[in-house]
Design a protein around this motif. Structure first.
Motif, short mmCIF file in Angstrom:
data_model
loop_
_atom_site.label_atom_id
_atom_site.label_comp_id
_atom_site.label_asym_id
_atom_site.label_seq_id
_atom_site.Cartn_x
_atom_site.Cartn_y
_atom_site.Cartn_z
N UNK A 159 0.82 -1.23 0.00
CA UNK A 159 0.00 0.00 0.00
C UNK A 159 0.85 1.27 0.00
N UNK A 160 2.14 1.14 0.31
CA UNK A 160 2.98 2.33 0.50
C UNK A 160 3.68 2.77 -0.79
N UNK A 161 4.03 4.06 -0.82
CA UNK A 161 4.89 4.57 -1.90
C UNK A 161 6.35 4.56 -1.44
N UNK A 162 6.55 4.73 -0.15
CA UNK A 162 7.90 4.73 0.41
C UNK A 162 7.87 4.02 1.76
N UNK A 163 8.92 3.25 2.03
CA UNK A 163 8.99 2.52 3.30
C UNK A 163 10.37 2.72 3.91
N UNK A 164 10.35 3.15 5.18
CA UNK A 164 11.61 3.28 5.94
C UNK A 164 11.61 2.16 6.97
N UNK A 165 12.64 1.33 6.92
CA UNK A 165 12.73 0.17 7.82
C UNK A 165 13.77 0.46 8.91
N UNK A 166 13.42 0.12 10.16
CA UNK A 166 14.36 0.31 11.26
C UNK A 166 14.62 -1.00 11.98
N UNK A 187 10.15 3.51 -2.88
CA UNK A 187 11.36 4.02 -2.26
C UNK A 187 11.60 3.26 -0.96
N UNK A 188 12.81 2.76 -0.76
CA UNK A 188 13.16 2.02 0.45
C UNK A 188 14.35 2.65 1.13
N UNK A 189 14.34 2.65 2.45
CA UNK A 189 15.42 3.28 3.20
C UNK A 189 15.53 2.57 4.55
N UNK A 190 16.72 2.57 5.11
CA UNK A 190 16.95 1.78 6.33
C UNK A 190 17.64 2.63 7.40
N UNK A 191 17.24 2.47 8.66
CA UNK A 191 17.95 3.07 9.78
C UNK A 191 18.17 1.99 10.83
N UNK A 192 19.14 2.20 11.72
CA UNK A 192 19.56 1.09 12.58
C UNK A 192 20.12 1.56 13.91
N UNK A 216 12.30 12.97 6.08
CA UNK A 216 11.88 14.06 5.19
C UNK A 216 12.43 13.84 3.78
N UNK A 217 13.69 13.48 3.71
CA UNK A 217 14.36 13.27 2.42
C UNK A 217 13.67 12.15 1.63
N UNK A 218 13.36 11.06 2.27
CA UNK A 218 12.70 9.93 1.61
C UNK A 218 11.31 10.34 1.11
N UNK A 219 10.57 11.06 1.96
CA UNK A 219 9.21 11.49 1.56
C UNK A 219 9.28 12.47 0.39
N UNK A 220 10.29 13.34 0.40
CA UNK A 220 10.43 14.30 -0.71
C UNK A 220 10.71 13.56 -2.02
N UNK A 221 11.55 12.55 -1.97
CA UNK A 221 11.87 11.79 -3.18
C UNK A 221 10.63 11.00 -3.64
#
Ligand SMILES: Cc1cc2nc3c(=O)[nH]c(=O)nc-3n(C[C@H](O)[C@H](O)[C@H](O)COP(=O)(O)O)c2cc1C
Length: 204
Positions: A72-79, A111-116, A193-198
């Motif tokens: 369902x998402x356009x962008x996902x940030x995984x932690x 768009x996918x992005x990861x934080x840890x 913010x950066x991921x959502x902007x992209x």
């Protein structure tokens, strides 16, 4: 434009980063941001003994995501917290249930992005994120990190997490006693913010 922030956290560090990431994403006009956690796998009595049960109560209100909801998402940030330099088993188990989404190509072009989070400075900050990227690439995600336009990445005045691959924090050698710093939370905010902007640019 839908942004999901999907995390696992045992002692709350990744949860704190996830909240900062979500707050950053919410600053982007048109972004609908939702925070989710993945299911726990550790037995109750083990969580109780380690003190994790109490720590996890702070984010028990965060809904648990089902793998198919990722579509369902356009962008996902995984932690994820690090486990021996890699993502945790809870996140691995969650991603290992995306076979159907992979077959149908349902996540291709998102768009996918990861934080840890790691316990120690050199305990796997970069490897946890970059090895996570391998899975995201198989699923067809467009990977986004944290560019050096976020100048807090170059902060040498204190011990701090934060990498060009994604935001990070250091939980302390015991895996829990140090809390995310202002610098680390600001980098996480930037990442969201950066991921959502992209994602917004891509969805036009
Ligand atoms: C089984 C296990 C393995 C771990 N492996 C590492 C490691 O390789 N490097 C490291 O710095 N910290 C390691 N840690 C510490 C965790 O990464 C730390 O507790 C976590 O980042 C805290 O985040 P959380 O509060 O969101 O769970 C490990 C912890 C556990 C329980």
């Amino acid at each position: 434009m839908k942004v999901q922030v999907v995390f696992y956290s045992m002692y709350g560090h990744v949860y704190r980063l996830a909240e900062a990431v979500a707050a950053g994403a919410r600053e982007v006009a048109g972004a609908e941001v939702a925070l989710y956690q993945v299911p726990e796998l550790v037995p109750e009595e083990v969580l109780q003994k380690s003190g994790a049960k109490q720590a996890r109560a702070a984010f028990a209100h965060v809904p648990v995501l089902k793998p198919e909801q990722l579509a369902e998402a356009d962008a996902i940030l995984f932690g994820t917290p690090t486990r021996f330099g890699n993502m945790c088993a809870q996140m691995r188990n969650f991603l290992d249930q995306t076979g159907g989404l992979w077959v149908r190509g349902s996540l291709v072009g998102k768009v996918g992005s990861v934080f840890a989070s790691t316990g120690t400075q050199h305990g796997g900050q970069e490897t946890t994120i970059t090895s996570f990227h391998t899975t995201l690439l198989h699923l067809g995600f467009i990977i986004v990190g944290v560019p050096y336009s976020e100048q807090r990445l170059t902060n040498m005045n204190e011990i701090t997490g934060g990498t060009p691959y994604g935001a990070t924090t250091l939980a302390g050698a015991d895996g829990r006693s140090r809390q995310p710093s202002e610098n680390e939370l600001a980098i996480a905010h930037f990442q969201g913010k950066h991921v959502a902007e992209i994602a917004r640019k891509l969805s036009r």
